[in-house]
Scaffold this motif. Structure first.
Motif, PDB file in Angstrom:
ATOM      1  N   LEU A 169       0.825  -1.203   0.000  1.00 25.72           N
ATOM      2  CA  LEU A 169       0.000   0.000   0.000  1.00 25.72           C
ATOM      3  C   LEU A 169       0.868   1.264   0.000  1.00 25.72           C
ATOM      4  CD1 LEU A 169      -2.900  -0.943   2.467  1.00 25.72           C
ATOM      5  CD2 LEU A 169      -3.078  -0.530   0.003  1.00 25.72           C
ATOM      6  N   ASP A 170       1.881   1.272   0.866  1.00 25.46           N
ATOM      7  CA  ASP A 170       2.771   2.439   0.928  1.00 25.46           C
ATOM      8  C   ASP A 170       3.485   2.642  -0.403  1.00 25.46           C
ATOM      9  OD1 ASP A 170       2.011   2.820   3.541  1.00 25.46           O
ATOM     10  OD2 ASP A 170       3.821   1.928   4.411  1.00 25.46           O
ATOM     11  N   LYS A 171       3.983   1.562  -0.976  1.00 24.95           N
ATOM     12  CA  LYS A 171       4.700   1.663  -2.245  1.00 24.95           C
ATOM     13  C   LYS A 171       3.763   2.122  -3.354  1.00 24.95           C
ATOM     14  CE  LYS A 171       5.771  -1.873  -4.784  1.00 24.95           C
ATOM     15  NZ  LYS A 171       6.264  -3.147  -5.244  1.00 24.95           N
ATOM     16  N   ASN A 172       2.580   1.555  -3.406  1.00 22.88           N
ATOM     17  CA  ASN A 172       1.617   1.951  -4.442  1.00 22.88           C
ATOM     18  C   ASN A 172       1.110   3.375  -4.217  1.00 22.88           C
ATOM     19  OD1 ASN A 172       1.821  -0.455  -5.849  1.00 22.88           O
ATOM     20  ND2 ASN A 172       0.121  -1.409  -4.748  1.00 22.88           N
ATOM     21  N   ARG A 173       0.927   3.787  -2.967  1.00 20.29           N
ATOM     22  CA  ARG A 173       0.516   5.162  -2.661  1.00 20.29           C
ATOM     23  C   ARG A 173       1.611   6.140  -3.112  1.00 20.29           C
ATOM     24  NH1 ARG A 173      -0.686   4.795   2.627  1.00 20.29           N
ATOM     25  NH2 ARG A 173      -2.811   4.216   2.129  1.00 20.29           N
ATOM     26  N   LYS A 174       2.857   5.772  -2.847  1.00 12.78           N
ATOM     27  CA  LYS A 174       3.978   6.615  -3.249  1.00 12.78           C
ATOM     28  C   LYS A 174       4.022   6.730  -4.772  1.00 12.78           C
ATOM     29  CE  LYS A 174       8.949   7.098  -2.725  1.00 12.78           C
ATOM     30  NZ  LYS A 174      10.183   6.534  -2.195  1.00 12.78           N
ATOM     31  N   LYS A 175       3.833   5.608  -5.462  1.00 16.72           N
ATOM     32  CA  LYS A 175       3.814   5.641  -6.934  1.00 16.72           C
ATOM     33  C   LYS A 175       2.647   6.479  -7.430  1.00 16.72           C
ATOM     34  CE  LYS A 175       6.063   1.307  -8.161  1.00 16.72           C
ATOM     35  NZ  LYS A 175       5.889   0.016  -8.823  1.00 16.72           N
ATOM     36  N   TRP A 176       1.513   6.338  -6.773  1.00 19.27           N
ATOM     37  CA  TRP A 176       0.323   7.096  -7.153  1.00 19.27           C
ATOM     38  C   TRP A 176       0.582   8.588  -6.979  1.00 19.27           C
ATOM     39  CZ3 TRP A 176      -4.067   6.434  -9.671  1.00 19.27           C
ATOM     40  CH2 TRP A 176      -5.096   7.366  -9.505  1.00 19.27           C
ATOM     41  N   GLU A 177       1.132   8.957  -5.842  1.00 20.23           N
ATOM     42  CA  GLU A 177       1.436  10.369  -5.586  1.00 20.23           C
ATOM     43  C   GLU A 177       2.467  10.896  -6.572  1.00 20.23           C
ATOM     44  OE1 GLU A 177       2.539  10.452  -1.461  1.00 20.23           O
ATOM     45  OE2 GLU A 177       0.447  10.278  -0.785  1.00 20.23           O
ATOM     46  N   GLU A 178       3.481  10.083  -6.871  1.00 18.40           N
ATOM     47  CA  GLU A 178       4.484  10.488  -7.863  1.00 18.40           C
ATOM     48  C   GLU A 178       3.834  10.656  -9.236  1.00 18.40           C
ATOM     49  OE1 GLU A 178       7.506   7.480  -7.712  1.00 18.40           O
ATOM     50  OE2 GLU A 178       8.381   8.243  -5.858  1.00 18.40           O
ATOM     51  N   GLY A 179       2.932   9.735  -9.573  1.00 19.91           N
ATOM     52  CA  GLY A 179       2.219   9.816 -10.848  1.00 19.91           C
ATOM     53  C   GLY A 179       1.341  11.055 -10.912  1.00 19.91           C
ATOM     54  N   ILE A 180       0.638  11.369  -9.827  1.00 21.76           N
ATOM     55  CA  ILE A 180      -0.206  12.565  -9.783  1.00 21.76           C
ATOM     56  C   ILE A 180       0.672  13.814  -9.857  1.00 21.76           C
ATOM     57  CG2 ILE A 180      -1.701  13.937  -8.272  1.00 21.76           C
ATOM     58  CD1 ILE A 180      -3.079  11.373  -7.456  1.00 21.76           C
ATOM     59  N   GLN A 181       1.768  13.791  -9.113  1.00 23.79           N
ATOM     60  CA  GLN A 181       2.704  14.927  -9.133  1.00 23.79           C
ATOM     61  C   GLN A 181       3.235  15.124 -10.550  1.00 23.79           C
ATOM     62  OE1 GLN A 181       3.200  16.721  -6.449  1.00 23.79           O
ATOM     63  NE2 GLN A 181       4.755  18.089  -7.239  1.00 23.79           N
ATOM     64  N   ALA A 182       3.607  14.027 -11.218  1.00 24.09           N
ATOM     65  CA  ALA A 182       4.112  14.123 -12.594  1.00 24.09           C
ATOM     66  C   ALA A 182       3.013  14.624 -13.512  1.00 24.09           C
ATOM     67  CB  ALA A 182       4.628  12.762 -13.053  1.00 24.09           C
ATOM     68  N   HIS A 183       1.789  14.171 -13.311  1.00 25.21           N
ATOM     69  CA  HIS A 183       0.664  14.615 -14.128  1.00 25.21           C
ATOM     70  C   HIS A 183       0.398  16.098 -13.915  1.00 25.21           C
ATOM     71  CE1 HIS A 183      -3.106  14.416 -16.310  1.00 25.21           C
ATOM     72  NE2 HIS A 183      -3.728  14.963 -15.270  1.00 25.21           N
ATOM     73  N   ASN A 184       0.388  16.533 -12.641  1.00 26.39           N
ATOM     74  CA  ASN A 184       0.159  17.951 -12.352  1.00 26.39           C
ATOM     75  C   ASN A 184       1.281  18.826 -12.947  1.00 26.39           C
ATOM     76  OD1 ASN A 184      -2.183  17.416 -10.985  1.00 26.39           O
ATOM     77  ND2 ASN A 184      -1.229  17.446  -8.958  1.00 26.39           N
ATOM     78  N   THR A 185       2.505  18.344 -12.825  1.00 26.80           N
ATOM     79  CA  THR A 185       3.649  19.088 -13.399  1.00 26.80           C
ATOM     80  C   THR A 185       3.502  19.181 -14.914  1.00 26.80           C
ATOM     81  OG1 THR A 185       5.032  18.251 -11.623  1.00 26.80           O
ATOM     82  CG2 THR A 185       6.161  19.172 -13.520  1.00 26.80           C
ATOM     83  N   GLN A 186       3.062  18.110 -15.529  1.00 28.74           N
ATOM     84  CA  GLN A 186       2.895  18.094 -16.971  1.00 28.74           C
ATOM     85  C   GLN A 186       1.765  19.028 -17.386  1.00 28.74           C
ATOM     86  OE1 GLN A 186       1.948  14.271 -18.575  1.00 28.74           O
ATOM     87  NE2 GLN A 186       3.068  14.673 -20.452  1.00 28.74           N
ATOM     88  N   GLU A 187       0.671  19.087 -16.589  1.00 31.34           N
ATOM     89  CA  GLU A 187      -0.448  19.986 -16.904  1.00 31.34           C
ATOM     90  C   GLU A 187      -0.013  21.441 -16.799  1.00 31.34           C
ATOM     91  OE1 GLU A 187      -4.126  19.504 -14.810  1.00 31.34           O
ATOM     92  OE2 GLU A 187      -4.466  17.540 -15.692  1.00 31.34           O
ATOM     93  N   VAL A 188       0.758  21.717 -15.740  1.00 37.19           N
ATOM     94  CA  VAL A 188       1.226  23.086 -15.543  1.00 37.19           C
ATOM     95  C   VAL A 188       2.121  23.495 -16.711  1.00 37.19           C
ATOM     96  CG1 VAL A 188       2.687  24.559 -14.073  1.00 37.19           C
ATOM     97  CG2 VAL A 188       0.994  23.018 -13.051  1.00 37.19           C
ATOM     98  N   ARG A 189       2.944  22.637 -17.205  1.00 38.48           N
ATOM     99  CA  ARG A 189       3.836  22.943 -18.329  1.00 38.48           C
ATOM    100  C   ARG A 189       3.052  23.108 -19.616  1.00 38.48           C
ATOM    101  NH1 ARG A 189       8.691  18.686 -17.283  1.00 38.48           N
ATOM    102  NH2 ARG A 189       9.486  19.708 -15.432  1.00 38.48           N
ATOM    103  N   SER A 190       1.979  22.322 -19.753  1.00 33.05           N
ATOM    104  CA  SER A 190       1.208  22.445 -20.989  1.00 33.05           C
ATOM    105  C   SER A 190       0.339  23.686 -20.991  1.00 33.05           C
ATOM    106  CB  SER A 190       0.337  21.259 -21.281  1.00 33.05           C
ATOM    107  OG  SER A 190       0.043  20.412 -20.301  1.00 33.05           O
ATOM    108  N   VAL A 191       0.050  24.265 -19.904  1.00 33.97           N
ATOM    109  CA  VAL A 191      -0.799  25.462 -19.879  1.00 33.97           C
ATOM    110  C   VAL A 191      -0.041  26.671 -20.189  1.00 33.97           C
ATOM    111  CG1 VAL A 191      -2.238  26.940 -18.475  1.00 33.97           C
ATOM    112  CG2 VAL A 191      -2.301  24.475 -18.176  1.00 33.97           C
TER     113      VAL A 191
END
Length: 191
Positions: A169-191
């Motif tokens: 759970l911790d590992k998957n939560r960390k991956k999920w948060e990293e994925g969301i962080q990467a997604h948010n960073t990518q959205e901010v760059r695309s805007v």
């Protein structure tokens, strides 16, 4: 990262996590198998001791029969010779009581042997009763120990699975948060 590179560490991590739980299960299985073996040995030892005592008793009985058999035969032979030679003398001295006194002596010997055998039988029954009580005590103790060990090992296995679950759970939560962080960073760059 390529797709194949991501899969190898994931498989290795999953195998490692499975090994923890499987290791705990195997350790528990081995402990319980040893406990069962030791308990069986404890119970079997009583039966082996009882069988050994019975074998010794039978050997002693056979030895006594072999020892007494020639002496009984010699006694009977000497008795018959003495009897045939002394019948006229006995009849004159004791009248009709002579045969009964000889029989009484033989009867007394047989009665003494029977009493001795009765005492041996009572002692053997008492020893068997003691063995049965000891066997029951050991079986009850073994059952209590098995139940305690089963419960303990079950808790250990559950803890191992819970630890693995939490780590996943911790590992998957960390991956999920990293994925969301990467997604948010990518959205901010695309805007």
């Amino acid at each position: 990262m390529a797709l194949g590179e991501d899969e190898e560490p994931k498989v290795a991590v999953e195998e490692e996590e499975q090994r923890k739980s499987h290791k705990q299960i195997e350790e528990s299985r081995q402990r319980l198998a040893k406990l069962l073996f030791d308990g069986t040995q404890m119970v079997t030892n009583i039966q082996v001791a009882a069988d050994l005592r019975e074998t010794q008793r039978r050997a002693e009985e056979a030895e006594l029969k072999l020892q007494s058999h020639p002496s009984v035969w010699i006694f009977n032979l000497s008795l018959s010779r003495t009897w045939s030679a002394s019948v006229p003398v006995w009849r004159m001295r004791l009248g009709a009581l002579a045969p009964f006194s000889v029989q009484g002596q033989t009867h007394g010997t047989v009665v003494a042997e029977l009493k001795n055998k009765d005492e041996q039988y009572v002692q053997a029954i008492k020893k068997q009763s003691d063995d049965i009580h000891l066997l029951l005590e050991r079986m009850e103790e073994q059952i209590r120990l098995l139940l305690k060990t089963y419960r303990h090992n079950l808790l250990q296995i559950e803890k191992a699975f819970e630890l693995e679950r939490q780590e996943l759970l911790d590992k998957n939560r960390k991956k999920w948060e990293e994925g969301i962080q990467a997604h948010n960073t990518q959205e901010v760059r695309s805007v």
